[in-house]
Design an enzyme around this catalytic site. Sequence first.
Site, PDB file in Angstrom:
ATOM      1  N   ASP A  65     -40.013  56.342-121.387  1.00 28.00           N
ATOM      2  CA  ASP A  65     -39.478  57.663-121.045  1.00 28.00           C
ATOM      3  C   ASP A  65     -38.170  57.892-121.787  1.00 28.00           C
ATOM      4  O   ASP A  65     -37.602  56.970-122.367  1.00 28.00           O
ATOM      5  CB  ASP A  65     -39.155  57.697-119.533  1.00 28.00           C
ATOM      6  CG  ASP A  65     -40.398  57.922-118.684  1.00 28.00           C
ATOM      7  OD1 ASP A  65     -41.482  58.082-119.256  1.00 28.00           O
ATOM      8  OD2 ASP A  65     -40.253  57.940-117.443  1.00 28.00           O
ATOM      9  N   LYS A  87     -39.276  63.263-122.374  1.00 29.02           N
ATOM     10  CA  LYS A  87     -38.837  64.615-122.700  1.00 29.02           C
ATOM     11  C   LYS A  87     -37.966  64.556-123.944  1.00 29.02           C
ATOM     12  O   LYS A  87     -37.094  63.699-124.053  1.00 29.02           O
ATOM     13  CB  LYS A  87     -37.996  65.140-121.533  1.00 29.02           C
ATOM     14  CG  LYS A  87     -38.133  66.612-121.313  1.00 29.02           C
ATOM     15  CD  LYS A  87     -37.244  67.038-120.189  1.00 29.02           C
ATOM     16  CE  LYS A  87     -38.022  67.689-119.084  1.00 29.02           C
ATOM     17  NZ  LYS A  87     -37.195  68.234-118.045  1.00 29.02           N
ATOM     18  N   MET A 200     -35.348  66.511-109.216  1.00 22.65           N
ATOM     19  CA  MET A 200     -35.707  67.591-110.147  1.00 22.65           C
ATOM     20  C   MET A 200     -35.251  68.957-109.643  1.00 22.65           C
ATOM     21  O   MET A 200     -35.944  69.953-109.826  1.00 22.65           O
ATOM     22  CB  MET A 200     -37.223  67.600-110.412  1.00 22.65           C
ATOM     23  CG  MET A 200     -37.692  66.333-111.091  1.00 22.65           C
ATOM     24  SD  MET A 200     -39.464  66.193-111.182  1.00 22.65           S
ATOM     25  CE  MET A 200     -39.874  65.557-109.574  1.00 22.65           C
TER      26      MET A 200
END
Length: 284
Positions: A65, A87, A200
């Site tokens: 990640d 990401k 989040m």
Amino acid sequence: MITAHLFQAPRQAGEDAIQRLTRWWHARRRRAGEVWLVGAGPSDPGLLTVNAVRALKRAQVVLHDSLIAPEVLALAPRRARRIHVGKRCGNHRTRQAVIHRLMRRYAAAGYRVVRLKGGDPFVFGRGGEEVQAMASAGIACQVIPGITAATGCAAYAGIPLTHRDYAHSVQFVTARFGRAGDEPDWSALARPGHTLVFYMGGRRLGLLARRLLRSGRGADCPVAIIRDGTGPNQSVRLTTLAGLLAEPPEQTNAGAILTIVGEVVALHPRWQTAPGIPANATAA
Ligand SMILES: C[S@@+](CC[C@H](N)C(=O)[O-])C[C@H]1O[C@@H](n2cnc3c(N)ncnc32)[C@H](O)[C@@H]1O
């Protein structure tokens, strides 16, 4: 004759090498690869478990990640292939199906694959889907848990998630609910003596505050917003639900944000003196 030999020798050597390579490739394919789903913890490399370090040291391929500390990635052997599947700038994320395909492909080719994930693989980490994808491909997959952001960030911020006098339960909640039907049961979340940890939530904290206030949680209920928890740039903003509604954090892509809501936040050492906390706010 001599001339013919001179040309044949390199050709023969080339064919031998190709055969050896083909044999090696087939042997590798016959040897089933393995996948470890490894939790890397929130940020501080010191939060890695002993089992995570062991798996990393044996890895041949690491699919990782974003926001994994370089010290953690450096634990894999120098020759191991490191592939970033998190990401990227501009918020583009590698599609989950692509990650599954990479995991399958390397494991099927006989490699020891570490799928390295932030926090714990099974807490808002899509670890369940990855285990299912490996199971349906008949690939062995082991899970090594990690310290999830909630427990890591709370500890480093000095906020106990439960406490005999203030909270008898804690709930981890994703702020990424899509349609109205996906929304959590706000009245259950809003009960006092219950700690909430929102993952989040960066862009939705104003909305979360509004929902909790509407469902009966007190306006002076303490809130901590932890950015880049457990890392060298950790910051903690203390406020209340009313303060969060009036002044939600800036909407930026910089840093991961975790939000703790509940009476336990008032146990933070700076609570009494934090700017913007009204004198009558819930105190420890
Ligand atoms: C996709 S979830 C992954 C959670 C991860 N599996 C875990 O167990 O911590 C990402 C969210 O975790 C939280 N998070 C992860 N690391 C964090 C950190 N170091 N500081 C604050 N929040 C963090 C943030 O809310 C972020 O948006």
